[in-house]
Scaffold this motif. Structure first.
Motif, mmCIF file in Angstrom:
data_model
loop_
_atom_site.group_PDB
_atom_site.id
_atom_site.type_symbol
_atom_site.label_atom_id
_atom_site.label_comp_id
_atom_site.label_asym_id
_atom_site.label_seq_id
_atom_site.Cartn_x
_atom_site.Cartn_y
_atom_site.Cartn_z
ATOM 1 N N PHE A 139 0.938 -0.926 0.162
ATOM 2 C CA PHE A 139 -0.083 0.166 -0.315
ATOM 3 C C PHE A 139 0.576 1.326 -0.266
ATOM 4 N N HIS A 140 0.334 2.087 -0.641
ATOM 5 C CA HIS A 140 1.468 3.066 -1.028
ATOM 6 C C HIS A 140 0.722 5.091 -0.755
ATOM 7 N N ASP A 141 1.963 5.837 -0.634
ATOM 8 C CA ASP A 141 0.719 7.314 -0.088
ATOM 9 C C ASP A 141 0.686 7.489 -1.804
ATOM 10 N N VAL A 142 -0.533 8.174 -1.881
ATOM 11 C CA VAL A 142 -1.934 8.668 -2.485
ATOM 12 C C VAL A 142 -0.991 10.327 -3.362
ATOM 13 N N ARG A 143 0.022 10.221 -2.356
ATOM 14 C CA ARG A 143 0.949 11.837 -2.518
ATOM 15 C C ARG A 143 1.625 11.340 -3.462
ATOM 16 N N SER A 144 2.242 10.462 -4.005
ATOM 17 C CA SER A 144 2.768 9.754 -4.709
ATOM 18 C C SER A 144 2.092 9.420 -5.836
ATOM 19 N N TYR A 145 1.523 8.466 -5.537
ATOM 20 C CA TYR A 145 0.306 7.696 -6.535
ATOM 21 C C TYR A 145 -0.997 8.122 -6.300
ATOM 22 N N PRO A 146 -1.195 9.575 -7.255
ATOM 23 C CA PRO A 146 -2.796 9.728 -6.874
ATOM 24 C C PRO A 146 -3.490 8.782 -7.916
ATOM 25 N N GLU A 147 -3.302 8.129 -9.032
ATOM 26 C CA GLU A 147 -3.902 6.807 -9.253
ATOM 27 C C GLU A 147 -4.332 5.857 -8.297
#
Length: 582
Positions: A442-450
C-alpha cells in the motif's frame, strides 16, 4: 596485539600502545614529530593570542596536551592542541571577567581554571559514558555555527593584520572599530604588506604544494623580511623574546565569583571540543583501520585539558589539520606528539629568542587562514538545494554567533538542534495509503494519485511516535478524514512507524475511539509493534478499542474489511481523500 593482552588491560590506552610498539615505527614517528613541531609552534602562539592570552601560553598548552594525550589517548594518530574554533570561545569567557586593561597574569589564571573545568567536564562525560552528548549539535547547525565563527575570527584579526588594535567586543562592534581605525589613518602599510603576503603564501602552498609546511615557510620568510626591511622600525609589532624555561606546576588562583561564569563557558567549550574530537577520531579511524572509542577519547581530552590547566595553559581540542600533517608525515603512534612536545621544551629552554622577530601580522595571517578552513560555504549551498528547513537552521545558527556572540551562539546552535528534533516529532509526516495496481503493498496517495481505495475505508499512516505534543493533532487529523461521502466504516491506522504511545496520547486515542464509535466508525490498527501494543494494553485502551481490531499486517486488516463489507477497490473521486491533498 600484545597491548591487548591481560597484562596491559588495565593500563591507560597510550601505555597499551607502548607495549605494542614496533621498532620500525620509530624513524617515522621521529620525522613526523619534527614536521609537526614546525606547525605547532606558530599555530600555538597565534591561537593563544586569538584567545586573548600571551603567545607563550600557546606553547605551554601544546606541550602538556600532547604529553597527556600520549598517555591517555586511544588513537595513535590524533593530535591535540590550541584550536582556532576554541579561541573566540575562550576569549568570550575571559573578557567579561577582566577589568579594562586587565593584567595578563589574571587572564592566564582564568584561562587555566577554564581548562581545568573543561577537563573535569569531559572526564566525567567519559566515565559516565555520555558520548552521545557530542550529537547534540546537528550538522546543519554546526555548519552555521562554524560559518559564524569563521567570520567572527576574520573580523577580529583584521586590525592586527593592518597594524593596529581595538578594544571592541563582538562581531558588529569589532567591524565598526576596524572601519574607524582605517578612517583615522591607523593602518601600518608594512604590516598590511607582510600579513597579506603571508595569507597569500599559505593559501597558495596549501592549494598547490600540500606536502610543504606552508605555515612554517611563511613564518621563516616573515622573520627574514623583518631583518631585511627593518619591519620593527617601520611600525610593525613583533612577537619579541619568549620567557625562558617552562612554568612549574601551578593551581590557578581565581576569585570565587569567577567560577560560575567560567563554568558556563566551560560547558560550551567542552561540547564543541567533544564534537570536534569524535568527528575527527571517526574520520581518521576509518582511514587507518582503528576502532573509535568515544568514551576513552572524552577521558583523554579531559586529561589533556586538566594537564594544560595546571601549567598555565588553556582549553584544547583535536586539530584535524595538524592530525593530517602528522599522518602525511608518516606518524605511527603518539610518540609523534611526545617528540613534538620535547622539541618545544628544548626551544623554550635553549632558544627562547628564536621567534622574537616574527611579525604579529604574520600570526594574524595564520589565524585568518585557519578561519577560512572553518567556513563551509559549499555545505551551506548544498543545504539550500537539498533541504530549505535545514538551510534556515544553519542561517539561524550563523546569526546567533554573529549577532549574539560566540558562547550564546553555541547555545543557539544546541537549542536549534534540539528544537529541530522536537519539530520533526511534533509534526511528523502523515498521509493516506491506497493500492497501486502491479505494485505490491500500500502506497502514499500523494506519490501515487491513481491509487485505488475501498469505499468506507481510509488507511492512514503517521510517521512518528504518539506523545503529548502531537496526540491532539493526530486526533483532529483523523476526525477530518471522517467528514467524507460516502460515510466511513473503518479508520485503519498503518501503525508500523508509530514507535511509542505515551499516556497523554493514550487518553486522546480513547476519546477518538469513542467519538468514532458514536458515528458508527471503527478505529483499527495494523502492524503495531509489540512493545507499543503492550503499552496500549497496560493503559487499558482495549476496554474501548476492540481487541479484534488489531491486525498483524495491513493485508490482513484489508482482507477482514472486505470480507465484512464486500467492498471493491475503486478510483471513485468520492472516496475519502487525504485532507492535505490539493
Amino acid at each position: 596485539m600484545p597491548g591487548d593482552d591481560r597484562k596491559g588491560r588495565y593500563l591507560p590506552p597510550g601505555l597499551r600502545t607502548l607495549l605494542a610498539y614496533r621498532r620500525d615505527w620509530l624513524a617515522k614517528d621521529v620525522v613526523a614529530g619534527v614536521v609537526l613541531t614546525m606547525l605547532l609552534v606558530p599555530q600555538g602562539m597565534a591561537y593563544a593570542e586569538l584567545a586573548g592570552l600571551p603567545a607563550i601560553t600557546g606553547l605551554y598548552t601544546s606541550v602538556l596536551c600532547l604529553l597527556a594525550y600520549a598517555v591517555f589517548g586511544p588513537s595513535r594518530i590524533l593530535v591535540l592542541g590550541p584550536d582556532s574554533s576554541l579561541g573566540p570561545m575562550i576569549a568570550a569567557s575571559l573578557v567579561p571577567l577582566m577589568a579594562s586593561g586587565g593584567d595578563s597574569g589574571r587572564a592566564v589564571a582564568l584561562a587555566s581554571m577554564l581548562s581545568l573545568m573543561v577537563g573535569v567536564i569531559t572526564i566525567l562525560a567519559g566515565v559516565c559514558r555520555l558520548g552521545f552528548i557530542a550529537d547534540l549539535i546537528s550538522k546543519p547547525t554546526m555548519i552555521g555555527y562554524m560559518n559564524g565563527l569563521a567570520l567572527t575570527i576574520l573580523i577580529g584579526q583584521l586590525p592586527k593584520l593592518f597594524g593596529f588594535s581595538t578594544d571592541a567586543d563582538g562581531l558588529i562592534d569589532e567591524a565598526a572599530a576596524f572601519v574607524r581605525g582605517l578612517a583615522d589613518g591607523e593602518t601600518v602599510p608594512s604590516a598590511v604588506a607582510v600579513g597579506s603576503a603571508g595569507i597569500v603564501l599559505i593559501l597558495v602552498l596549501q592549494r598547490w604544494l600540500p606536502k610543504v609546511p606552508a605555515v612554517l615557510v611563511m613564518v621563516v620568510l616573515s622573520i627574514a623580511a623583518t631583518s631585511v626591511f627593518d619591519l620593527g622600525g617601520r611600525g610593525v609589532s613583533l612577537v619579541g623574546e619568549l620567557p625562558r624555561g617552562f612554568p612549574p606546576l601551578t593551581f590557578p588562583e581565581v576569585r570565587v565569583d569567577d567560577l560560575a561564569p567560567l563554568a558556563a563557558g566551560a560547558l560550551g567549550i567542552a561540547l564543541v571540543s567533544l564534537a570536534d574530537t569524535i568527528s575527527n577520531a571517526t574520520a581518521f579511524a576509518s582511514r587507518t583501520g582503528q576502532k573509535v572509542r568515544g568514551n576513552e577519547e572524552m577521558t583523554a581530552i579531559g586529561a589533556a585539558n586538566a594537564a594544560a590547566g595546571l601549567f598555565q595553559g588553556f582549553p584544547v581540542s583535536t586539530s584535524g589539520s595538524r592530525t593530517a600533517v602528522a599522518e602525511r608525515a608518516g606518524a605511527r603512534s603518539q610518540l609523534t606528539g611526545v617528540i613534538g612536545a620535547g622539541l618545544i621544551i628544548l626551544m623554550l629552554v635553549l632558544l627562547p629568542g628564536l621567534f622574537r622577530n616574527l611579525p604579529q601580522p604574520a600570526l594574524a595571517a595564520v589565524v585568518i587562514t585557519a578561519s577560512l578552513s572553518l567556513a563551509d560555504l559549499s555545505g551551506t549551498a548544498r543545504l539550500w538545494k537539498q533541504r530549505r528547513a535545514e538551510f534556515l537552521l544553519s542561517i539561524a545558527a550563523f546569526l546567533g554567533v554573529a549577532l549574539l556572540g560566540v558562547l550564546p551562539g553555541i547555545a543557539v546552535a544546541v537549542g536549534l538542534s534540539i528544537l529541530n528534533v522536537f519539530r520533526r516529532a511534533w509534526w511528523p509526516y502523515n498521509t493516506v495509503l491506497g493500492r497501486v495496481p502491479d505494485v505490491p503493498g500500500f502506497h502514499d496517495v500523494r506519490s501515487y494519485p491513481e491509487a485505488e481505495r475501498l469505499p468506507g475505508l481510509v488507511i492512514h499512516r503517521f510517521d512518528g511516535p504518539l506523545f503529548f505534543a502531537n496526540a491532539k493533532s493526530f486526533r483532529n487529523e483523523l476526525m477530518r478524514l471522517t467528514r467524507t461521502e460516502p460515510p466511513l466504516r473503518w479508520v485503519l491506522i498503518a501503525a508500523e512507524p508509530i514507535t511509542d504511545v505515551d499516556t497523554t496520547a493514550a487518553d486522546e486515542l480513547e476519546e477518538l475511539d469513542e467519538a468514532l464509535n458514536a458515528h458508527g466508525i471503527s478505529l483499527v490498527f495494523a502492524e503495531l509493534k509489540d512493545p507499543v501494543r503492550r503499552k496500549i494494553e497496560r493503559y487499558g485502551l482495549t476496554r474501548t478499542i476492540d481487541p479484534a481490531h488489531f491486525f498483524p499486517t495491513l493485508e490482513a486488516a484489508v482482507a477482514a474489511y472486505r470480507a465484512q463489507t464486500g467492498a471493491q477497490w475503486t478510483r471513485d473521486t468520492d472516496s475519502p481523500r487525504d485532507p492535505q491533498d490539493p
